[in-house]
Design an enzyme around this catalytic site. Structure first.
Site, PDB file in Angstrom:
ATOM      1  N   GLU A 176      -1.691  27.936   0.878  1.00  0.00           N
ATOM      2  CA  GLU A 176      -2.131  26.550   0.783  1.00  0.00           C
ATOM      3  C   GLU A 176      -1.930  25.831   2.125  1.00  0.00           C
ATOM      4  O   GLU A 176      -2.782  25.083   2.590  1.00  0.00           O
ATOM      5  CB  GLU A 176      -1.338  25.856  -0.343  1.00  0.00           C
ATOM      6  N   LEU A 216      31.227  16.233  26.942  1.00  0.00           N
ATOM      7  CA  LEU A 216      32.422  15.901  26.156  1.00  0.00           C
ATOM      8  C   LEU A 216      33.667  16.537  26.748  1.00  0.00           C
ATOM      9  O   LEU A 216      33.623  17.677  27.220  1.00  0.00           O
ATOM     10  CB  LEU A 216      32.255  16.424  24.722  1.00  0.00           C
ATOM     11  N   LYS A 250      29.784  21.196  16.259  1.00  0.00           N
ATOM     12  CA  LYS A 250      29.285  21.227  17.639  1.00  0.00           C
ATOM     13  C   LYS A 250      28.363  22.443  17.767  1.00  0.00           C
ATOM     14  O   LYS A 250      28.821  23.585  17.810  1.00  0.00           O
ATOM     15  CB  LYS A 250      30.452  21.332  18.624  1.00  0.00           C
ATOM     16  N   ARG A 266      18.684  18.437  29.052  1.00  0.00           N
ATOM     17  CA  ARG A 266      19.753  17.570  29.550  1.00  0.00           C
ATOM     18  C   ARG A 266      19.734  17.495  31.078  1.00  0.00           C
ATOM     19  O   ARG A 266      19.979  16.451  31.661  1.00  0.00           O
ATOM     20  CB  ARG A 266      21.087  18.121  29.056  1.00  0.00           C
ATOM     21  N   CYS A 303      17.188  63.275  29.851  1.00  0.00           N
ATOM     22  CA  CYS A 303      16.197  64.338  30.040  1.00  0.00           C
ATOM     23  C   CYS A 303      15.931  64.655  31.515  1.00  0.00           C
ATOM     24  O   CYS A 303      15.207  65.595  31.824  1.00  0.00           O
ATOM     25  CB  CYS A 303      14.880  63.990  29.344  1.00  0.00           C
ATOM     26  N   CYS A 352      12.909  55.288  31.355  1.00  0.00           N
ATOM     27  CA  CYS A 352      12.708  56.723  31.566  1.00  0.00           C
ATOM     28  C   CYS A 352      11.244  57.015  31.280  1.00  0.00           C
ATOM     29  O   CYS A 352      10.710  56.601  30.254  1.00  0.00           O
ATOM     30  CB  CYS A 352      13.588  57.510  30.596  1.00  0.00           C
ATOM     31  N   CYS A 363      11.500  63.006  26.233  1.00  0.00           N
ATOM     32  CA  CYS A 363      12.921  62.677  26.384  1.00  0.00           C
ATOM     33  C   CYS A 363      13.604  62.711  25.012  1.00  0.00           C
ATOM     34  O   CYS A 363      13.234  61.969  24.103  1.00  0.00           O
ATOM     35  CB  CYS A 363      13.062  61.288  26.996  1.00  0.00           C
TER      36      CYS A 363
HETATM   37  S1  IVH Z   1      27.695  14.231  21.180  1.00  0.00           S
HETATM   38  C1  IVH Z   1      28.330  11.436  24.551  1.00  0.00           C
HETATM   39  N1  IVH Z   1      27.536  15.795  19.070  1.00  0.00           N
HETATM   40  O1  IVH Z   1      27.848  19.444  23.264  1.00  0.00           O
HETATM   41  C2  IVH Z   1      28.240  12.374  23.416  1.00  0.00           C
HETATM   42  N2  IVH Z   1      27.251  16.751  21.230  1.00  0.00           N
HETATM   43  O2  IVH Z   1      29.444  18.360  25.969  1.00  0.00           O
HETATM   44  C3  IVH Z   1      27.596  13.611  23.823  1.00  0.00           C
HETATM   45  N3  IVH Z   1      26.749  19.159  21.179  1.00  0.00           N
HETATM   46  O3  IVH Z   1      25.575  19.870  25.421  1.00  0.00           O
HETATM   47  C4  IVH Z   1      27.218  14.540  22.819  1.00  0.00           C
HETATM   48  N4  IVH Z   1      26.812  19.399  18.998  1.00  0.00           N
HETATM   49  O4  IVH Z   1      24.427  18.910  23.289  1.00  0.00           O
HETATM   50  C5  IVH Z   1      27.487  15.708  20.415  1.00  0.00           C
HETATM   51  N5  IVH Z   1      27.405  17.085  17.124  1.00  0.00           N
HETATM   52  C6  IVH Z   1      27.341  16.977  18.460  1.00  0.00           C
HETATM   53  C7  IVH Z   1      27.071  18.099  19.275  1.00  0.00           C
HETATM   54  C8  IVH Z   1      27.045  17.948  20.663  1.00  0.00           C
HETATM   55  C9  IVH Z   1      26.619  20.008  20.165  1.00  0.00           C
HETATM   56  C10 IVH Z   1      26.609  19.517  22.615  1.00  0.00           C
HETATM   57  C11 IVH Z   1      25.762  18.587  23.416  1.00  0.00           C
HETATM   58  C12 IVH Z   1      26.232  18.795  24.837  1.00  0.00           C
HETATM   59  C13 IVH Z   1      27.663  19.160  24.638  1.00  0.00           C
HETATM   60  C14 IVH Z   1      28.519  18.000  25.021  1.00  0.00           C
END
Ligand code: IVH
Length: 693
Positions: A45, A93, A128, A149, A431, A446, A451
């Site tokens: 569908e 972070l 994270k 980023r 081989c 290879c 072989c």
């Molecule tokens: S908050 C200022 N939340 O971790 C706040 N980051 O060092 C910045 N990441 O590459 C990010 N899961 O993409 C935040 N639940 C989450 C996250 C997260 C993964 C990654 C983010 C960045 C790194 C931060």
């Protein structure tokens, strides 16, 4: 009303209505499937809706919009990515590695906010995600750019690739019930999140790459990064990436008081927000949540590399501000790493099914979070040199999630000068044939046609699940069969007798019988599986199915020219050449001849459009007895009909199963032809479609 002419820019009202309706239905289906994980309509569908939309957009190019779901298939390859400046920088972070450091974070927040210890701060806990950070800009509700980023201030504009990720809405719209207290749609917003690949997708991609002799990705994160930064967005489109959104950068036209409100709003506007979020009343509740996830995280279908703790109140966030490009109001909590140190005793070279040579570190066995690790793939020669791994080195190994162990880094301080550098051999270690490395390719291969390593891998592949699926015939038995000169190619399996197997090691009478029975049973594998089992370079399961369906038999496929093969939908010139070359080999002829001799010559029904069904709209309703609704829809779709879920004046036929309800009533009221399931099956028989049960 005047008839629309070629020079008439206007789109007839009913076409516009149909376009709107199709886009709405497809967007809704995407949202439910990719964001909510709740599929609602069948693939058939979905394909039908998509085909109709493409057809209308081709007919009325002026009706195409940038947020149409047809824009998700990928665009022409680019030569490089443009730079895009983030309106608000993407920070990183700071990390906490234990409970004390989480308490220290909480103390710091209290100090900066001038709060006493008995005035708890509310935090939001999130996973994270271990992928690639991304920022999506929406202006007036439309996706404008998708950006990596980069250095935090500016990243690469990868909008074309981002469009192919179906969990990312192309336009903002409310998805929650309006009666809830939802936030208005922003006039501008930068949505922040992480693009990831699930373990399942990661394995699928690597299997596909192995089949086609390309180097595999070390982990889902690398695979996601490689997929998202493709210059050819059509490649990205095939990778099934997804994205979890966890915050915003700049925004206008909407107000928030807490971070949690932002997450709810993102969910409402159509983004995928991870459900494992908790609002904690104080730092102790945060710590309890972190501990709860220490084990639970292993069961997630994707990788995370910790948790994130964020101050919930945005007013408090503003007062806390940031330092050294990290916010003071958030911290990443990292679980103790699954890492260990060990010594590399040797770097050996393994030869794969397509002849690809893979360097593997053989290490002093070491325990990494409960599992003994003694080998780790080093992928290819460039990777060995990039990490500068030498024989005799002490290395850090790790297991990330459920993924195979990897060498993280060399502990160079421990070198004593006796370490030996690795070089790819110029002759195949198995081989002795030449090893070639094509300019620009990471893989050394290879070139030997006989072989034994390739033959062994090919045999293992032939018997494996998804291929001929021969239970009980795995690598251990295949090694013995080769060593005892009992098999040389896959067809030889079918000439084995129980007496050949019984004398082998670890082969009781019973297991020999079972193996022979499984081999016998595999003779009835469908053509698609046989084509896949042959191990043709670049031919994975999907390609094999397409070839089988198009050609219908091994003989027709074998006799097809490269050009004919390239005409099969979804098959490109590289695959076509590989298939044609494979069937040109004398060795292939011999294997196919022997397979035929034992009765293996499967046929696949070549289903073609029929006059009776082409262009007709068919609705299945009620409970069908012999088929699922999906199967029935699939069948009529292949006959050129359009399965639909609702009855209207335009419906040509309704197939009513048991307990058919309102759709049947409606069909009768509208005078649409209604038939029973049995009558439908008879019709199928007439057009030559046999129904497998
Ligand atoms: S908050 C200022 N939340 O971790 C706040 N980051 O060092 C910045 N990441 O590459 C990010 N899961 O993409 C935040 N639940 C989450 C996250 C997260 C993964 C990654 C983010 C960045 C790194 C931060």
């Amino acid at each position: 009303m005047s008839t629309p002419s070629l020079f008439d820019n206007d789109i007839p009202g009913e076409v516009r209505a149909e376009l709107d309706d199709l886009r709405h239905q497809i967007n809704q289906a995407n949202f439910l499937y990719y964001v909510k994980d709740q599929p609602t309509i069948s693939d058939a569908e979905y394909d039908r809706l998509m085909r109709r939309l493409q057809e209308l957009e081709e007919q009325y190019p002026q009706a195409a919009t940038p947020d149409s779901p047809t824009q998700r298939v990928g665009a022409v390859p680019q030569t490089e990515f443009a730079t895009h400046e983030h309106l608000i920088p993407m920070l990183s972070l700071a990390n906490a590695f234990n409970e004390d450091e989480l308490h220290a974070f909480d103390d710091r927040c209290h100090r900066f906010l001038g709060l006493e210890q008995d005035q708890p701060i509310e935090y939001v806990c999130e996973l994270k995600f271990d992928g690639l950070a991304m920022s999506l800009t929406y202006r007036d509700g439309l996706l404008e750019t998708g950006t990596t980023r980069g250095d935090g201030f500016r990243g690469e504009n990868i909008t074309e690739n981002v469009r192919t990720i179906k969990a990312i809405p192309l336009n903002l719209h409310h998805t929650l019930r309006q009666s809830l207290d939802v936030k208005p749609l922003p006039s501008l917003v930068e949505v922040r999140g992480e693009v990831i690949l699930t373990h399942e997708e990661f394995h699928r991609i690597n299997e596909e790459r192995e089949t086609s002799g390309e180097p595999t990705f070390a982990n889902p994160r690398n695979a996601a990064a490689g997929s998202v930064r493709q210059l050819d967005s059509r490649v990205t489109a095939r990778r099934n990436l997804t994205m979890f959104c966890y915050g915003v950068g700049a925004y206008e036209g909407v107000d928030f008081e807490t971070h949690y409100e932002i997450l709810i709003a993102l969910g409402d506007w159509g983004f995928k927000v991870n459900p494992n979020v908790m609002v904690a009343g104080n730092i102790d509740e945060v710590i309890a949540y972190m501990n709860e996830w220490a084990d639970k995280k292993e069961d997630l279908p994707y990788d995370i590399d910790g948790m994130v703790v964020k101050v919930n109140s945005l007013a408090q966030q503003t007062r806390l501000g940031s330092v050294a490009r990290s916010p003071r109001w958030a911290i990443a909590y990292k679980y103790p790493a699954h890492q260990a140190r060990t010594v590399v005793n040797d770097i050996i070279v393994q030869v794969g099914r397509t002849g690809a040579l893979t360097p593997v570190a053989v290490m002093e066995p070491v325990e990494v979070s409960g599992v003994i690790v003694s080998r780790a793939t080093l992928h290819n020669e460039s990777e060995v040199h990039r990490k500068d791994v030498r024989i005799g080195d002490t290395v850090v190994v790790q297991r990330a999630g459920e993924v195979i162990p990897e060498v993280v880094e060399v502990v160079k301080e421990l070198r004593d000068g006796n370490e030996v550098e690795f070089h790819m051999p110029t002759k195949c270690p198995v081989c002795g044939a030449d090893v070639e490395r094509i300019e620009g390719e990471a893989v050394a291969r290879c070139v030997g046609i006989a072989c034994p390593a390739q033959i062994r891998e090919n045999l293992i592949h032939f018997a494996s699940r998804g291929a001929m699926d021969i239970d009980g015939v795995g690598p251990a038995l295949i090694d013995q069969l080769i060593d005892n000169n009992l098999i040389h190619d896959p067809a030889d399996l079918y000439f084995l007798k129980k007496e050949n197997l019984v004398p082998l090691e670890r082969m009781a009478e019973k297991s020999a019988e079972n193996a022979i029975r499984a081999i016998e049973q595999s003779k009835s594998a469908p053509l698609s599986r046989l084509v896949y089992a042959l191990g043709i370079r670049h031919v994975g399961e999907r390609t094999a199915a397409a070839l089988a369906q198009h050609f219908g038999s091994i003989d027709e496929l074998r006799n097809a020219s490269e050009e004919e093969i390239a005409r099969v939908p979804d098959i490109g010139p590289v695959v076509a050449k590989s298939v044609a070359t494979f069937f040109d080999q004398a060795e292939t002829d011999e294997v196919l001849r022997k397979l035929k001799e034992v009765g293996i010559d499967p046929r696949e029904e070549k289903i073609k459009e029929t006059e009776e069904f082409a262009g007709k709209t068919i609705v299945f309703t009620g409970a069908l007895q012999r088929l699922t609704r999906e199967q029935a829809e699939e069948i009529v779709f292949k006959l050129g009909a359009k399965p639909s879920s609702s009855v209207s004046k335009k419906t040509n036929l309704v197939v009513a199963g048991e307990k058919a309800g309102s759709k049947l009533d409606k069909a009768q009221a509208l005078g649409v032809k209604v038939i029973s399931e049995d009558e439908f099956l008879e019709m199928m028989e007439r057009v030559g479609v046999s129904i497998e049960e």
